[in-house]
Design a protein around this motif. Structure first.
Motif, PDB file in Angstrom:
ATOM      1  N   LYS A  17       1.847   0.449  -4.879  1.00 56.03           N
ATOM      2  CA  LYS A  17       1.339  -0.698  -3.936  1.00 56.03           C
ATOM      3  C   LYS A  17       2.137  -2.072  -4.090  1.00 56.03           C
ATOM      4  N   GLY A  19      -3.748  -0.017   9.140  1.00 57.09           N
ATOM      5  CA  GLY A  19      -3.231   1.000   8.132  1.00 57.09           C
ATOM      6  C   GLY A  19      -4.007   2.414   8.348  1.00 57.09           C
ATOM      7  N   VAL A  58       4.427  -3.622  -1.218  1.00 58.83           N
ATOM      8  CA  VAL A  58       4.344  -4.864  -0.546  1.00 58.83           C
ATOM      9  C   VAL A  58       5.733  -5.649  -0.486  1.00 58.83           C
ATOM     10  N   LEU A  76      -5.249  -4.741  -0.008  1.00 60.19           N
ATOM     11  CA  LEU A  76      -4.487  -5.774  -0.910  1.00 60.19           C
ATOM     12  C   LEU A  76      -4.998  -7.094  -1.270  1.00 60.19           C
ATOM     13  N   ILE A 123      -0.296  -0.801   6.427  1.00 61.19           N
ATOM     14  CA  ILE A 123      -0.524  -0.747   4.855  1.00 61.19           C
ATOM     15  C   ILE A 123      -0.886   0.644   4.541  1.00 61.19           C
ATOM     16  N   PRO A 154      -5.697  -2.300   4.990  1.00 60.63           N
ATOM     17  CA  PRO A 154      -5.089  -3.573   4.572  1.00 60.63           C
ATOM     18  C   PRO A 154      -5.922  -4.282   3.614  1.00 60.63           C
TER      19      PRO A 154
END
Length: 406
Positions: free
Chosen positions: A29, A59, A33, A65, A8, A62
């Motif tokens: 973002k 990452g 995804v 998210l 991520i 993460p």
């Protein structure tokens, strides 16, 4: 056993020491995804005969998210791969994303009017996440400010206080060798971590990477340069304290209680196959390594065009030997001399034993039950020792080191 790693590439802010691939802009973002989910689908044939036993969100951060984002990605894996009945699903997270009493909704304004508010930890568990890796780094405020972490000391403690009520499988990260950190202060950091009863601790020496803010701050004299002797002393304190508290030092930077080793990371060190999803993510299939481009814009463009934006390297025998030496010496499993002989041949075994002799004589390595391992004294020097055991040939014609087959 095979695993899937999902990178991520977003963070709230840049830690001064970090050289991983990420962006502090969240503008792409949602698009990212969807692209990650698409790459998961595009690569399903790579694991058509494999059972996925670990899923790891790394990452970056993460935990920035939403629950719906994570659910989408987990669902994509279950849809396209054979997944074991009880896979280890790990989420790397920062304390500032976890200290809130209630879960972050898809729409923050909806939080107060939810019919049935649940903690973020309950939300994670509801989508299958069963292991958290929390980036604490230090429990001292000035350390966190020096590293430019997004959380403070109180948030670090609060998130662990709540997290341990919902998860028993928690790992936390600590950094040692920080300038001006005394041995006593480092001991306090470890003791604070232990007070929360977590079964796994990952700990790393503060390193100065090129092109990082930390490197610039050191060059301009604003921060003192980390000293190897301080890091070495902290490492010894870490080993002694955690082992006295029932932790097993199963990898150079990782300590776990029995049954709480990271299955995902252990698979890497034991040479198992894995697919890396996302910008900069690496993959390994036993024969070759590949890595995705470390550029969000170019990654998104390629995935949109149904292309995998990666480079592939076919590993030579020497490459595989060198990787086994590096990973084996870092772990509790060591380097099997029998495996060296059977997989790489007698010449490699002879070479290894010859190169290892000086470290055996200096009590930095030892051989027991046909396994080569570092001694307690040698553990802090493992990476340097491993590099001396690599098979490298000096090519005098072009004055470059290159690997050749024995």
């Amino acid at each position: 056993m095979s695993g899937i790693y999902i990178h991520i590439p977003f963070c709230k802010q840049a830690c001064h020491y970090c050289d991983f691939h990420f962006s502090i802009s969240m503008k792409k973002k949602d698009e990212m995804v969807l692209a990650l989910a698409k790459e998961i689908e595009l690569r399903k044939n790579e694991f058509k005969d494999e059972v996925v036993e670990t899923i790891y969100f790394g990452g970056g951060t993460p935990s920035v998210l939403q629950i719906s984002d994570l659910r989408l990605l987990i669902d994509a894996i279950y849809k396209n791969y054979i997944v074991s009945e009880n896979p280890e699903i790990t989420l790397e997270a920062n304390p500032d994303d976890l200290h809130l009493d209630f879960a972050r909704c898809d729409n923050e304004s909806e939080l107060s009017v939810r019919a049935e508010s649940r903690t973020i930890f309950e939300e994670y568990r509801s989508i299958g996440i069963n292991r958290l890796s929390i980036g604490i780094q230090s429990f001292f405020e000035d350390d966190l400010k020096m590293m430019n972490r997004a959380h403070n000391s109180e948030e670090a403690k609060k998130c662990l206080e709540i997290a341990t009520k919902y998860f028993d499988n928690i790992s936390l990260d600590l950094i040692y060798g920080i300038p001006r950190m005394s041995d006593e202060r480092w001991k306090q950091n470890i003791e604070t971590a232990l007070s929360f009863g977590v079964p796994h601790i990952s700990s790393y020496a503060l390193t100065v990477e090129p092109k990082t803010a930390l490197n610039k701050l050191i060059q301009t004299g604003k921060i003192a340069e980390p000293k190897d002797e301080v890091a070495s002393a902290h490492f010894m304190i870490l080993m002694e304290t955690l082992e006295a508290n029932g932790f097993l030092h199963y990898e150079l930077s990782n300590f776990g209680k029995p049954d709480y080793f990271s299955k995902n990371n252990s698979a890497y060190w034991l040479g198992k196959k894995y697919i890396g999803i996302g910008p900069s993510a690496h993959s390994y299939d036993g024969i070759s390594r590949s890595w995705n481009i470390a550029n969000n814009t170019l990654y998104l463009k390629a995935i949109k065009e149904n292309r995998l934006p990666n480079e592939i390297e076919i590993l030579s025998v020497s490459d595989r030997y060198n990787e086994y030496i590096m990973t084996g010496l870092r772990t509790i499993w060591g380097v099997s001399l029998e495996r060296i002989q059977s997989e790489f041949g007698q010449n490699y075994l002879d070479y290894l034993l010859k190169q290892a002799q000086k470290f055996l004589s200096d009590d930095l390595l030892f051989i027991e039950n046909n396994i080569l391992r570092p001694t307690k004294k040698g553990k802090f020097l493992t990476d340097g020792i491993a590099s001396d055991l690599f098979y490298l040939i000096w090519n005098r014609s072009n004055h470059q080191e290159h690997k050749e087959e024995l």
